[in-house]
Design a protein around this motif. Structure first.
Motif, PDB file in Angstrom:
ATOM      1  N   TRP A  43      -8.273 -24.747   5.255  1.00  0.00           N
ATOM      2  CA  TRP A  43      -8.751 -25.001   3.899  1.00  0.00           C
ATOM      3  C   TRP A  43      -7.631 -24.951   2.869  1.00  0.00           C
ATOM      4  N   ASP A  44      -6.701 -24.015   2.992  1.00  0.00           N
ATOM      5  CA  ASP A  44      -5.647 -23.894   1.978  1.00  0.00           C
ATOM      6  C   ASP A  44      -4.825 -25.170   1.861  1.00  0.00           C
ATOM      7  N   PHE A  47      -7.042 -28.005   0.487  1.00  0.00           N
ATOM      8  CA  PHE A  47      -7.279 -27.888  -0.951  1.00  0.00           C
ATOM      9  C   PHE A  47      -6.050 -28.295  -1.756  1.00  0.00           C
ATOM     10  N   ASP A  51      -6.214 -31.046  -4.580  1.00  0.00           N
ATOM     11  CA  ASP A  51      -5.767 -30.769  -5.945  1.00  0.00           C
ATOM     12  C   ASP A  51      -4.681 -31.765  -6.367  1.00  0.00           C
ATOM     13  N   THR A  75     -18.646 -30.139  -0.795  1.00  0.00           N
ATOM     14  CA  THR A  75     -18.516 -28.680  -0.742  1.00  0.00           C
ATOM     15  C   THR A  75     -19.746 -27.897  -1.190  1.00  0.00           C
ATOM     16  N   ILE A  82     -11.196 -21.048  -3.820  1.00  0.00           N
ATOM     17  CA  ILE A  82      -9.926 -21.747  -4.002  1.00  0.00           C
ATOM     18  C   ILE A  82      -8.972 -20.847  -4.775  1.00  0.00           C
TER      19      ILE A  82
END
Length: 153
Positions: A43-44, A47, A51, A75, A82
């Motif tokens: 996920w990091d 994301f 972004d 989501t 986040i």
């Protein structure tokens, strides 16, 4: 999968109209793709790519509203925390001049605020049950919007 593959996947997921009528199978395949990208990259990293896509591609109110609706769609049933949620939300609000109701996206924005800022026992940032909380008046969101205005993006 490479960073280029991740960027291409994010582009495939977000470079479409959120209100386009798609067959259920296509909607499911896009959600599966989103979930698989997270499984493959974490996920990091995903994301960060999302972004980056938002900040480099969504430069108008129309494009940010489209992005927000797609992000919400991917989501809303499985929200993930986040890093720096105010930074992310600030950009969303900045691109609609802190007036999401003018762009028919207030409910989506409020849903994102709730998912990103509220915990199981934290209802302070829940615009659906705490009627005193108004995201557009949240000092932390305002501060992020003001930073962006100063940068004149």
């Amino acid at each position: 999968m490479s960073d280029q593959s991740l960027r291409e996947a994010i582009n495939d997921l977000f470079n479409r109209r959120w209100d386009e009528e798609l067959p259920d199978e296509k909607e499911e395949s896009l959600q599966d793709m989103f979930d698989n990208v997270i499984e493959n990259y974490g996920w990091d990293q995903v994301f960060k790519a999302i972004d980056n896509y938002m900040r480099t591609t969504c430069l108008t109110s129309e494009s940010i509203v489209n992005f927000a609706n797609l992000f919400w769609g991917y989501t809303c049933t499985n929200p993930r925390k986040i890093p720096e949620p105010y930074r992310f939300l600030g950009y969303l609000y900045y691109r609609v001049n802190s007036k999401p109701w003018d762009y028919d996206c207030a409910e989506v924005y409020e849903g994102l605020v709730f998912n990103m800022l509220s915990g199981e026992d934290d209802y302070n940032h829940n615009p659906f049950t705490n009627y005193d909380y108004i995201p557009e008046k949240d000092p932390d969101i305002i501060a992020e919007v003001e930073k962006l205005r100063e940068e004149n993006l």
